[in-house]
Design an enzyme around this catalytic site. Structure first.
Site, short mmCIF file in Angstrom:
data_model
loop_
_atom_site.label_atom_id
_atom_site.label_comp_id
_atom_site.label_asym_id
_atom_site.label_seq_id
_atom_site.Cartn_x
_atom_site.Cartn_y
_atom_site.Cartn_z
CG ASN A 104 -0.37 0.61 2.44
OD1 ASN A 104 -0.35 1.82 2.60
ND2 ASN A 104 0.13 -0.25 3.33
CB CYS A 113 6.33 10.56 8.62
SG CYS A 113 4.92 9.69 9.30
#
Length: 306
Positions: free
Chosen positions: A69, A130
């Site tokens: 994903n 991130c």
């Protein structure tokens, strides 16, 4: 009776089964499929400071042994979360973990501080996989950068415990685990997805728009078992810091492997896309397993690899 309760920081979960971030709605929507009183905890979708639309489709790909994903942390932002989702937290009949993400230290801190003030959220999970807008590197890519982030977040979590979710991407993450613990982590989540690619050999195009995405599911489970074992033995055990094991838990045996490797709790993610009702089933099977092992508490089996 078998005692299935486990502790993460100052929070006590009724059993070790936790629903992982980003796999069960924003917060609690999976109650349409299961009774949350049958599991130990639920994690919100990772929330950022500003709304994010995420990456262009296609951004999810099913494979025979898992899933790739590249959602891109799509979410409505912290203000929308506080207005529309946070009020539900007190009515969720399980331990609630708020997941935080960001692209700057300041944004992480702001979202974590807002999460800390939500009644019903007991723990905040810091997703450090991130990219930092300052240098393009993941916050969890090196212990020094991770330390800089967590040293700013820890003081604003005045009520909630801090969980740090580490990626396997840097390789040996034991130094990263040590850094997280030195910054006051109450628990670690191991592991996040692993960077992966899939190419259509007829067209020559990537099967997802962003080309590289995160691999999850059955294929990464043995890798996660190894990492949990290493971090538990070399870092977390002596520090008495619990681990939430995630990565390819598709059945109760996978969850039991994590516990024997050193995980106190077990996160379920990709399996929810296959069977949204699987978490209570795994919890029930784990209880039977503990009983069959002749133990009075599941905690007796944490790190019991022979």
């Amino acid at each position: 009776m078998v005692d299935m309760k486990v502790k993460l920081g100052n929070s006590t979960l009724r059993n070790p089964v936790v629903l992982a971030a980003g796999t069960c709605g924003v917060l609690g929507e999976i109650t349409d499929a299961i009774n949350l009183s049958t599991i130990g905890g639920i994690t919100s979708k990772s929330i950022t400071m500003e709304p994010r639309v995420g990456n262009e489709p296609l951004r999810m790909l099913e494979l025979p042994n898992g899933m790739i994903n590249a959602i891109g942390l799509a979410n409505g932002g912290i203000d929308a979360f506080i207005e529309h989702h946070a009020p539900k937290a007190t009515n969720i009949d399980t331990t609630v973990i708020g997941s935080v993400a960001g692209d700057t230290i300041a944004n992480y801190v702001s979202v974590a501080q807002a999460m800390d003030q939500v009644e019903g959220i007991e723990l905040v999970e810091i997703n450090v996989s991130c990219p930092n807008t300052a240098d393009g590197l993941e916050f969890g890519a090196c212990p020094t950068q991770l330390t800089s982030l967590l040293q700013e977040i820890r003081p604003v979590l005045t009520r909630c415990g801090m969980i740090v979710k580490l990626s396997a991407a840097p390789g040996d993450i034991r130094p990263h685990a040590e850094a997280a613990i030195s910054c006051g982590a109450d628990a670690l989540t191991l592991i996040n997805t692993i960077p992966a690619m899939s190419i259509d050999v007829e067209s020559g195009n990537s099967n997802i728009s962003r080309k590289i995405g995160g691999m999850s599911g059955q294929a990464i489970h043995p890798i996660a078992v190894r990492i949990i074992h290493e971090v538990y033995q070399d870092v977390a055990k002596d520090a008495c810091i619990p681990i939430i094991g995630t990565g390819g838990v598709m059945c109760w045996q996978d969850a039991a492997e994590f516990i024997l490797a050193g995980a106190t709790a077990v996160g379920i993610g990709t399996a929810l896309f296959v069977d949204p009702t699987i978490a209570p089933k795994i919890s029930n099977k784990l209880e039977s397993w503990v009983r069959q092992q002749g133990c009075a508490s599941i905690t007796e089996l944490v790190g019991a690899l022979k």
